[in-house]
Structure formats: structure tokens, C-alpha cells
Scaffold this motif. Sequence first.
Motif, PDB file in Angstrom:
ATOM      1  N   MET A   1     -52.583  13.436  73.765  1.00 11.74           N
ATOM      2  CA  MET A   1     -51.449  13.289  74.654  1.00 11.74           C
ATOM      3  C   MET A   1     -51.367  14.461  75.628  1.00 11.74           C
ATOM      4  SD  MET A   1     -49.555  10.486  73.697  1.00 11.74           S
ATOM      5  CE  MET A   1     -47.944  10.961  74.142  1.00 11.74           C
ATOM      6  N   GLY A   2     -52.220  15.446  75.421  1.00 10.45           N
ATOM      7  CA  GLY A   2     -52.311  16.531  76.381  1.00 10.45           C
ATOM      8  C   GLY A   2     -51.379  17.696  76.158  1.00 10.45           C
ATOM      9  N   TYR A   3     -50.536  17.626  75.139  1.00  8.94           N
ATOM     10  CA  TYR A   3     -49.576  18.695  74.897  1.00  8.94           C
ATOM     11  C   TYR A   3     -50.162  19.740  73.953  1.00  8.94           C
ATOM     12  CZ  TYR A   3     -46.212  15.317  76.750  1.00  8.94           C
ATOM     13  OH  TYR A   3     -45.553  14.421  77.542  1.00  8.94           O
ATOM     14  N   GLU A   4     -49.773  20.970  74.149  1.00 11.06           N
ATOM     15  CA  GLU A   4     -50.097  22.039  73.218  1.00 11.06           C
ATOM     16  C   GLU A   4     -49.104  21.942  72.054  1.00 11.06           C
ATOM     17  OE1 GLU A   4     -52.690  24.058  73.402  1.00 11.06           O
ATOM     18  OE2 GLU A   4     -53.285  23.076  75.279  1.00 11.06           O
ATOM     19  N   PRO A   5     -49.502  22.373  70.864  1.00  9.27           N
ATOM     20  CA  PRO A   5     -48.590  22.270  69.710  1.00  9.27           C
ATOM     21  C   PRO A   5     -47.216  22.876  69.964  1.00  9.27           C
ATOM     22  CG  PRO A   5     -50.779  22.867  68.965  1.00  9.27           C
ATOM     23  CD  PRO A   5     -50.810  22.892  70.478  1.00  9.27           C
ATOM     24  N   GLU A   6     -47.181  24.032  70.627  1.00 10.27           N
ATOM     25  CA  GLU A   6     -45.875  24.681  70.858  1.00 10.27           C
ATOM     26  C   GLU A   6     -44.994  23.877  71.827  1.00 10.27           C
ATOM     27  OE1 GLU A   6     -49.105  26.690  73.272  1.00 10.27           O
ATOM     28  OE2 GLU A   6     -48.829  26.321  71.153  1.00 10.27           O
ATOM     29  N   PRO A  13     -40.686  12.260  68.158  1.00  9.66           N
ATOM     30  CA  PRO A  13     -41.608  11.373  68.869  1.00  9.66           C
ATOM     31  C   PRO A  13     -40.929  10.640  70.027  1.00  9.66           C
ATOM     32  CG  PRO A  13     -41.865  11.101  66.508  1.00  9.66           C
ATOM     33  CD  PRO A  13     -40.678  11.989  66.725  1.00  9.66           C
ATOM     34  N   PHE A  14     -39.632  10.395  69.902  1.00 10.49           N
ATOM     35  CA  PHE A  14     -38.905   9.665  70.940  1.00 10.49           C
ATOM     36  C   PHE A  14     -38.789  10.475  72.236  1.00 10.49           C
ATOM     37  CE2 PHE A  14     -37.256   8.322  66.774  1.00 10.49           C
ATOM     38  CZ  PHE A  14     -37.765   7.033  66.771  1.00 10.49           C
ATOM     39  N   ASP A  15     -38.902  11.801  72.112  1.00 11.20           N
ATOM     40  CA  ASP A  15     -38.861  12.659  73.298  1.00 11.20           C
ATOM     41  C   ASP A  15     -40.084  12.457  74.187  1.00 11.20           C
ATOM     42  OD1 ASP A  15     -36.460  13.802  72.439  1.00 11.20           O
ATOM     43  OD2 ASP A  15     -37.497  15.414  71.362  1.00 11.20           O
ATOM     44  N   LEU A  16     -41.137  11.891  73.622  1.00  7.79           N
ATOM     45  CA  LEU A  16     -42.380  11.689  74.370  1.00  7.79           C
ATOM     46  C   LEU A  16     -42.537  10.250  74.858  1.00  7.79           C
ATOM     47  CD1 LEU A  16     -44.765  13.727  72.054  1.00  7.79           C
ATOM     48  CD2 LEU A  16     -43.529  14.513  74.074  1.00  7.79           C
ATOM     49  N   LYS A  49     -48.963  14.056  78.899  1.00  6.42           N
ATOM     50  CA  LYS A  49     -48.473  15.212  79.648  1.00  6.42           C
ATOM     51  C   LYS A  49     -48.701  15.044  81.152  1.00  6.42           C
ATOM     52  CE  LYS A  49     -48.714  20.235  79.847  1.00  6.42           C
ATOM     53  NZ  LYS A  49     -49.256  21.434  79.220  1.00  6.42           N
ATOM     54  N   ASP A  50     -49.792  14.335  81.527  1.00  3.10           N
ATOM     55  CA  ASP A  50     -50.084  14.136  82.949  1.00  3.10           C
ATOM     56  C   ASP A  50     -49.286  12.982  83.578  1.00  3.10           C
ATOM     57  OD1 ASP A  50     -51.365  11.771  82.151  1.00  3.10           O
ATOM     58  OD2 ASP A  50     -53.385  12.547  82.494  1.00  3.10           O
ATOM     59  N   GLY A  51     -48.413  12.339  82.771  1.00  2.00           N
ATOM     60  CA  GLY A  51     -47.534  11.303  83.299  1.00  2.00           C
ATOM     61  C   GLY A  51     -47.989   9.878  83.049  1.00  2.00           C
TER      62      GLY A  51
END
Length: 155
Positions: A1-6, A13-16, A49-51
Motif C-alpha cells: 500500500m506504500g505506507y511506512e509502518p510509522e 484499516p478504515f482510515d485507509l 499512498k499514491d492515491g
Amino acid sequence: MGYEPEEILGRTPFDLMPPGEASNLSEVFREFILTQRVFEKIENTNLHKDGRLVVLETSGVPFFDANGKLLGYRGIDRDITKRKQVEEALRKSEERFKGLFEQSPFSIQILDTKGWTLQVNKGWEQLWNSTPDMLANYNMLQDPQLEGERNSGIS
């Protein structure tokens, strides 16, 4: 998904997910949490992460503390975006074939490998002044009238 763990620690999960997806799935997951059941292969759309949209297949099992209190779910997501794209392309292709088959003025008869008719179109019905049910016991490969054509190499 392109996100870093932090970037995702402390988020749900709903935030994504896109807002509509998040509200629909929160109801689905609420039921699993209330019943503390395992869930499998729940399809959900998320934002990379890139949309871009990513389709995931999510499965999870509940985990509990020593007193049996639900602590959360441990699960796995599988990216099925490409599979969903292929399924959609196949669906569109089938729709195009169906439209061409049904609307063609030409006689089209589809046979299985043993010579039994699977399907005919309206063009076939008009040309032969017949209906598909009249072919129920007819096998083109066993038609004695076509024996000479089969032996001559005409297909």
C-alpha cells in the motif's frame, strides 16, 4: 500500500479506505467483533499512498487475553486488484461476444467437441426456420447427410 509502518501505526484499516467503503465495511466488521468470529475473504477497497485504489481480500482471526477478553484481530490482506481487473475485462468481453452473437444477422451455431449444439443465435433460427429445442437429440458429427463432407476434409 506504500505506507511506512510509522505512517499507519495507531490507525484503523478504515482510515485507509475511501469514505463510502469505510462506512459500509465498518458495519460488516462490527458484526464480526460483536460475535468474535473468524472472517475470511472480505473484499475491500483501500487507498494506496499514491492515491490509486487497491482491492484487498481480508481474512482474520480474533485473539484474546488470558481471561477470554477480545483484544483484536490478527489477519492478512491479499492484493487482488489485478484479479478484479481481469474479471472485469472478461465480463466486458463476454458482454461484447453476447451482443455480437445475439445481434448478428448471420447464422451462428456453437458446438461442443463431440458435435452437440450448445447454442444458436436468432440468425440461425431464421435461416433454418427452427428453434434450438429441435436440436436436442441432433449431433452434427453423427449426421449421415454430412458424412461425405467430413470425409472430404470440409469443416
